[in-house]
Design a protein around this motif. Structure first.
Motif, PDB file in Angstrom:
ATOM      1  N   LEU A  14      26.719  32.063  46.298  1.00  6.48           N
ATOM      2  CA  LEU A  14      26.032  32.008  47.353  1.00  6.48           C
ATOM      3  C   LEU A  14      27.354  32.181  48.725  1.00  6.48           C
ATOM      4  N   CYS A  17      29.123  34.889  49.108  1.00  7.87           N
ATOM      5  CA  CYS A  17      28.158  36.486  49.745  1.00  7.87           C
ATOM      6  C   CYS A  17      28.333  35.787  51.866  1.00  7.87           C
ATOM      7  N   PRO A  24      25.572  39.660  46.334  1.00  6.66           N
ATOM      8  CA  PRO A  24      25.403  38.654  44.517  1.00  6.66           C
ATOM      9  C   PRO A  24      25.769  39.049  43.805  1.00  6.66           C
ATOM     10  N   SER A  49      19.148  34.448  47.798  1.00  6.99           N
ATOM     11  CA  SER A  49      19.654  35.587  48.553  1.00  6.99           C
ATOM     12  C   SER A  49      18.923  36.605  49.184  1.00  6.99           C
ATOM     13  N   LYS A  52      15.776  34.029  51.397  1.00  6.16           N
ATOM     14  CA  LYS A  52      16.985  33.726  52.906  1.00  6.16           C
ATOM     15  C   LYS A  52      16.116  33.662  53.348  1.00  6.16           C
TER      16      LYS A  52
END
Length: 129
Positions: A14, A17, A24, A49, A52
């Motif tokens: 993460l 990302c 992801p 993701s 979020k």
């Protein structure tokens, strides 16, 4: 892969990302290297993701004197992971998610991260009960 290891790898994915603008799936592949991808790891990364916005609004509503974008990247991602678990993973007790997040904060955050994470997550947990 143990769940604690999966959480650490999810945090790393993460982070990629967030900072490196990786997708992801690409981030997951980067953190597992040659190993097989763990189902729990994939579930955490994709779950955070995909949810979020909702997770961030829940965190923001429980921050005092802080905004989400002012948080350290690591702390923000740890909070997202824990809130995802608390909100969407019914087989994991909330206190386990909180304790695991505190351990991640002690390992990857700064000296204050553990207490800060505990405070925010305890407030979220109390409002979800």
């Amino acid at each position: 892969m143990k769940r604690r290891t999966a959480r650490e790898k999810a945090l790393q994915a993460l982070f990629q990302c967030e900072i490196g603008q990786s997708s992801p799936e690409e981030a997951i592949d980067n953190v597992v290297e040659e190993e097989a991808v763990d189902a729990f790891l994939r579930q955490l990364v994709l779950g955070v993701s995909e949810n979020k916005e909702e997770i961030d609004s829940l965190i923001s509503a429980n921050l005092e004197k802080w905004t989400l974008d002012r948080l350290a990247n690591v702390d923000r991602i740890i909070l997202r992971l824990a809130v995802y678990e608390m909100k969407y993973e019914e087989d994991i007790p909330q206190n386990v998610s909180i304790n695991e997040a505190i351990e991640l904060a002690k390992t990857f955050g700064d000296d204050q991260s553990g207490r800060f994470i505990n405070g925010v997550l305890s407030k979220i947990s109390a409002s979800n009960s």
